[in-house]
Write a protein that holds these residues in place. Structure first.
Motif, PDB file in Angstrom:
ATOM      1  N   ALA A  29      58.381  71.388 -44.436  1.00 37.57           N
ATOM      2  CA  ALA A  29      57.560  71.135 -45.623  1.00 37.57           C
ATOM      3  C   ALA A  29      56.722  69.871 -45.440  1.00 37.57           C
ATOM      4  O   ALA A  29      55.558  69.815 -45.881  1.00 37.57           O
ATOM      5  CB  ALA A  29      58.435  71.021 -46.858  1.00 37.57           C
ATOM      6  N   THR A  32      53.576  70.494 -43.622  1.00 35.37           N
ATOM      7  CA  THR A  32      52.760  71.489 -44.328  1.00 35.37           C
ATOM      8  C   THR A  32      52.743  72.855 -43.636  1.00 35.37           C
ATOM      9  O   THR A  32      51.693  73.488 -43.507  1.00 35.37           O
ATOM     10  CB  THR A  32      51.326  70.990 -44.575  1.00 35.37           C
ATOM     11  OG1 THR A  32      50.678  70.754 -43.329  1.00 35.37           O
ATOM     12  CG2 THR A  32      51.312  69.750 -45.447  1.00 35.37           C
ATOM     13  N   VAL A  33      53.902  73.273 -43.190  1.00 36.74           N
ATOM     14  CA  VAL A  33      54.066  74.625 -42.648  1.00 36.74           C
ATOM     15  C   VAL A  33      54.036  75.587 -43.838  1.00 36.74           C
ATOM     16  O   VAL A  33      54.562  75.270 -44.903  1.00 36.74           O
ATOM     17  CB  VAL A  33      55.399  74.726 -41.870  1.00 36.74           C
ATOM     18  CG1 VAL A  33      55.679  76.144 -41.430  1.00 36.74           C
ATOM     19  CG2 VAL A  33      55.368  73.786 -40.665  1.00 36.74           C
ATOM     20  N   PRO A  34      53.413  76.742 -43.697  1.00 38.75           N
ATOM     21  CA  PRO A  34      53.353  77.684 -44.818  1.00 38.75           C
ATOM     22  C   PRO A  34      54.744  78.045 -45.356  1.00 38.75           C
ATOM     23  O   PRO A  34      55.710  78.158 -44.602  1.00 38.75           O
ATOM     24  CB  PRO A  34      52.674  78.920 -44.213  1.00 38.75           C
ATOM     25  CG  PRO A  34      51.917  78.402 -43.044  1.00 38.75           C
ATOM     26  CD  PRO A  34      52.692  77.242 -42.522  1.00 38.75           C
ATOM     27  N   ALA A  35      54.803  78.218 -46.666  1.00 34.63           N
ATOM     28  CA  ALA A  35      56.080  78.488 -47.333  1.00 34.63           C
ATOM     29  C   ALA A  35      56.754  79.750 -46.798  1.00 34.63           C
ATOM     30  O   ALA A  35      57.980  79.812 -46.699  1.00 34.63           O
ATOM     31  CB  ALA A  35      55.865  78.591 -48.834  1.00 34.63           C
ATOM     32  N   ALA A  36      55.956  80.749 -46.452  1.00 32.68           N
ATOM     33  CA  ALA A  36      56.540  81.997 -45.931  1.00 32.68           C
ATOM     34  C   ALA A  36      57.259  81.747 -44.605  1.00 32.68           C
ATOM     35  O   ALA A  36      58.318  82.326 -44.351  1.00 32.68           O
ATOM     36  CB  ALA A  36      55.453  83.050 -45.757  1.00 32.68           C
ATOM     37  N   THR A  37      56.708  80.898 -43.781  1.00 31.47           N
ATOM     38  CA  THR A  37      57.335  80.573 -42.500  1.00 31.47           C
ATOM     39  C   THR A  37      58.619  79.787 -42.721  1.00 31.47           C
ATOM     40  O   THR A  37      59.641  80.042 -42.067  1.00 31.47           O
ATOM     41  CB  THR A  37      56.367  79.772 -41.613  1.00 31.47           C
ATOM     42  OG1 THR A  37      55.171  80.528 -41.429  1.00 31.47           O
ATOM     43  CG2 THR A  37      56.978  79.451 -40.265  1.00 31.47           C
TER      44      THR A  37
END
Length: 65
Positions: A29, A32-37
């Motif tokens: 987080a 800023t890795v995508p939430a789905a990942t």
């Protein structure tokens, strides 16, 4: 299963895998890795933890019977 293997699996299920899942979610987080990942990675860790916990429960029941 010998006691050392059992204790290692128990520590994995009770301490290390939950810590790994929480730490991974927090760090991903921050980057800023995508939430789905993040959900996918943490879900895989949770699934492994569930499987290890089931193995520990099975062998504990065998030992206690």
């Amino acid at each position: 299963m010998n006691s050392q293997t059992f204790n290692t699996l128990r520590a994995l299920a009770e301490i290390y895998l939950p810590v790994l899942g929480t730490f991974t979610a927090a760090v991903l987080a921050l980057f800023t890795v995508p939430a789905a990942t993040i959900a996918l990675v943490v879900g895989i860790i949770a699934a492994v933890n569930t499987a290890v916990g089931a193995i520990v429960k099975y062998y504990r029941a065998q030992y206690n019977s």
